[in-house]
Design a protein around this motif. Structure first.
Motif, PDB file in Angstrom:
ATOM      1  N   SER A 152       0.848  -1.200   0.000  1.00  0.00           N
ATOM      2  CA  SER A 152       0.000   0.000   0.000  1.00  0.00           C
ATOM      3  C   SER A 152       0.881   1.247   0.000  1.00  0.00           C
ATOM      4  O   SER A 152       2.068   1.196   0.335  1.00  0.00           O
ATOM      5  N   LEU A 153       0.293   2.367  -0.377  1.00  0.00           N
ATOM      6  CA  LEU A 153       1.029   3.634  -0.327  1.00  0.00           C
ATOM      7  C   LEU A 153       1.462   3.912   1.111  1.00  0.00           C
ATOM      8  O   LEU A 153       2.571   4.384   1.360  1.00  0.00           O
ATOM      9  N   ARG A 154       0.598   3.553   2.068  1.00  0.00           N
ATOM     10  CA  ARG A 154       0.941   3.752   3.473  1.00  0.00           C
ATOM     11  C   ARG A 154       2.225   2.984   3.835  1.00  0.00           C
ATOM     12  O   ARG A 154       3.129   3.537   4.475  1.00  0.00           O
ATOM     13  N   ARG A 198       5.295   4.645   2.123  1.00  0.00           N
ATOM     14  CA  ARG A 198       5.723   5.847   2.858  1.00  0.00           C
ATOM     15  C   ARG A 198       6.528   5.460   4.090  1.00  0.00           C
ATOM     16  O   ARG A 198       7.524   6.089   4.413  1.00  0.00           O
ATOM     17  N   ARG A 203      10.331   6.611   4.997  1.00  0.00           N
ATOM     18  CA  ARG A 203      10.656   7.404   6.193  1.00  0.00           C
ATOM     19  C   ARG A 203      11.695   6.705   7.067  1.00  0.00           C
ATOM     20  O   ARG A 203      12.630   7.336   7.564  1.00  0.00           O
ATOM     21  N   ILE A 228       5.588   3.345  -6.850  1.00  0.00           N
ATOM     22  CA  ILE A 228       4.530   3.691  -5.891  1.00  0.00           C
ATOM     23  C   ILE A 228       4.863   5.022  -5.214  1.00  0.00           C
ATOM     24  O   ILE A 228       4.017   5.894  -5.096  1.00  0.00           O
ATOM     25  N   ALA A 229       6.107   5.156  -4.765  1.00  0.00           N
ATOM     26  CA  ALA A 229       6.484   6.387  -4.067  1.00  0.00           C
ATOM     27  C   ALA A 229       7.985   6.589  -4.146  1.00  0.00           C
ATOM     28  O   ALA A 229       8.760   5.625  -4.290  1.00  0.00           O
ATOM     29  N   PHE A 230       8.395   7.869  -4.059  1.00  0.00           N
ATOM     30  CA  PHE A 230       9.813   8.227  -4.130  1.00  0.00           C
ATOM     31  C   PHE A 230      10.037   9.508  -3.344  1.00  0.00           C
ATOM     32  O   PHE A 230       9.186  10.403  -3.355  1.00  0.00           O
ATOM     33  N   ARG A 243       6.444  17.108   0.089  1.00  0.00           N
ATOM     34  CA  ARG A 243       5.524  16.194   0.784  1.00  0.00           C
ATOM     35  C   ARG A 243       4.201  16.881   1.083  1.00  0.00           C
ATOM     36  O   ARG A 243       3.130  16.282   0.948  1.00  0.00           O
ATOM     37  N   ILE A 284      11.655  15.259  -7.106  1.00  0.00           N
ATOM     38  CA  ILE A 284      11.887  15.394  -5.663  1.00  0.00           C
ATOM     39  C   ILE A 284      11.063  14.341  -4.921  1.00  0.00           C
ATOM     40  O   ILE A 284      11.580  13.661  -4.037  1.00  0.00           O
ATOM     41  N   ALA A 285       9.787  14.208  -5.261  1.00  0.00           N
ATOM     42  CA  ALA A 285       8.931  13.255  -4.561  1.00  0.00           C
ATOM     43  C   ALA A 285       7.754  12.866  -5.443  1.00  0.00           C
ATOM     44  O   ALA A 285       7.332  13.643  -6.322  1.00  0.00           O
ATOM     45  N   PHE A 286       7.237  11.667  -5.181  1.00  0.00           N
ATOM     46  CA  PHE A 286       6.106  11.132  -5.946  1.00  0.00           C
ATOM     47  C   PHE A 286       5.320  10.181  -5.074  1.00  0.00           C
ATOM     48  O   PHE A 286       5.899   9.433  -4.287  1.00  0.00           O
ATOM     49  N   GLU A 287       3.997  10.198  -5.207  1.00  0.00           N
ATOM     50  CA  GLU A 287       3.150   9.196  -4.556  1.00  0.00           C
ATOM     51  C   GLU A 287       2.000   8.806  -5.475  1.00  0.00           C
ATOM     52  O   GLU A 287       1.391   9.661  -6.113  1.00  0.00           O
ATOM     53  N   ARG A 288       1.708   7.501  -5.498  1.00  0.00           N
ATOM     54  CA  ARG A 288       0.580   6.964  -6.271  1.00  0.00           C
ATOM     55  C   ARG A 288      -0.390   6.306  -5.305  1.00  0.00           C
ATOM     56  O   ARG A 288      -0.008   5.387  -4.577  1.00  0.00           O
ATOM     57  N   ASP A 340      -3.358   4.000  -3.715  1.00  0.00           N
ATOM     58  CA  ASP A 340      -3.815   2.623  -3.925  1.00  0.00           C
ATOM     59  C   ASP A 340      -4.994   2.624  -4.900  1.00  0.00           C
ATOM     60  O   ASP A 340      -5.905   3.441  -4.797  1.00  0.00           O
TER      61      ASP A 340
END
Lengths: 141, 141, 141, 141
Positions: free
Chosen positions: A4-6, A9, A13, A39-41, B9, B39-43, B45
């Motif tokens: 999951s995105l959660r 993250r 972190r 998914i995330a970066f 963020r 810098i940042a990315f989120e996708r 669910d």
């Protein structure tokens, strides 16, 4: 099991926290899904601008080959032309060094990968593993 | 003025919150720096796996051309072959529609861009603008 | 701090002057910004036609990795497949040898890079450093 | 007759002066030789970071096809798929609009091209022509 995105993250972190605790250079961390898609970066302040591509390359090769960074490096050292050819078929998107870590579920199936870059490859891998374990997942560096 | 990871963020979280508030489809959000680097990315669910490239393409074209998504779309509609040619010189990485939003500092200089994708282009742009303004920055959609 | 066109011109002129003073072969010099994008370039009469790509590749790799040409060369000599993989993720645009010089501001932050090509890599680096220092900036070769 | 670096510099300076005189947006100017290779380039402060690729694409297509930007645009408007195909064979490096200007010697032979970008295509072409004529050369817009 999908990441999951959660969860992604949380991995990022915790990996960044580990980097600060170890006083590493600014890190960049990517989390990919089981298909090798982002998914995330996050890239920490002070990291070089091109870090997304390196982090992505470590994780992408891990997913696509089902082989983590350390194993990819061993193959590259034993048979450089093979990893060069692998890079050909994957559009030059594979960076075969530690810091690319496979994510597995409880049954051992690959559910994605984490890529960390910024310090030495070995330190990158430590930060990745810490992030993964802190999030309750199992990594293969 | 550079966009810090903390600001990036914040932009992403606020854009995603806006999406949930408007009951949009799952969104993906990228923040690029003034050189067009991630810098940042989120996708979220449930979003399709390829959303990174779309979000990135909206923001990347905005930075490289100094022209936000709405203006790029107008140019593409007036002169389709020009935007096709632009995509050629930028390696096919430009997605010229709303949802690509320029970030400017108080002097009006471009300091980066945000790319949102997942719902209609217009809704994507609303979510991006909300994220940007909630973070205390000025956007140009 | 951004590198102005005026500063970039000054770096190029002084680097070319140093080349003539040292009786080097015709030089080509590029100045990139902090995102790896071209501000200015000049190729001296008599230089081979393809020199833009070499000068650019020296400077581009320096910015993207945050690592100057000498350090890139050391990494390439220690771990050739790694620099080959790096080139893959950056679209083949990295030339990891001396002559790629990072530009830093007074706080030590990277604000761009200079790439010089035409003579030996070491002489290229000397010309680059001379141009940078004559313009009142700090270089890392 | 080859275009010397001295001539190329003169073209660029005069084109930029014309831009300031006409109060155009910040311009970027490239000069290519008869083989389509870069001799010199300058991007004015405040121009978007990706302007090298657009300026280059205007000039490169002009040299490779022996056809200036205005003629390329007419062909693109009459037969868009043809210019798309042209871009395929030239690796996506052609931007077929005004601002790409052929340089001819006194016998009418093509000796290079100038590419200008930053304002409207027509204004870009005016700045290019002014630069070329001020340098004592003949342009074809």
């Amino acid at each position: 099991m999908a990441i999951s995105l959660r969860k992604a993250r949380s991995i990022i972190r915790k990996a960044l926290e580990k980097g600060r605790e170890m006083e590493l250079k600014p890190l960049s961390v990517v989390v990919l899904d089981a298909g090798g898609h982002v998914i995330a970066f996050e890239r920490e302040d002070g990291a070089a601008p091109g870090r997304f591509a390196i982090a992505h390359g470590k994780a992408y090769g891990s997913v696509m080959l089902g082989m983590a960074g350390t194993a990819q490096m061993q193959r590259a050292e034993a048979q450089a032309y093979f990893m060069a050819a692998v890079n050909g078929v994957y559009g030059g998107q594979v960076v075969p060094v530690p810091g690319g870590v496979l994510l597995r579920d409880r049954k051992g199936e690959v559910i994605g990968a984490v890529g960390v870059t910024g310090d030495t490859s070995d330190n990158d891998a430590i930060a990745a593993m810490t992030g993964i374990e802190s999030a309750g997942l199992t990594g293969e560096a």
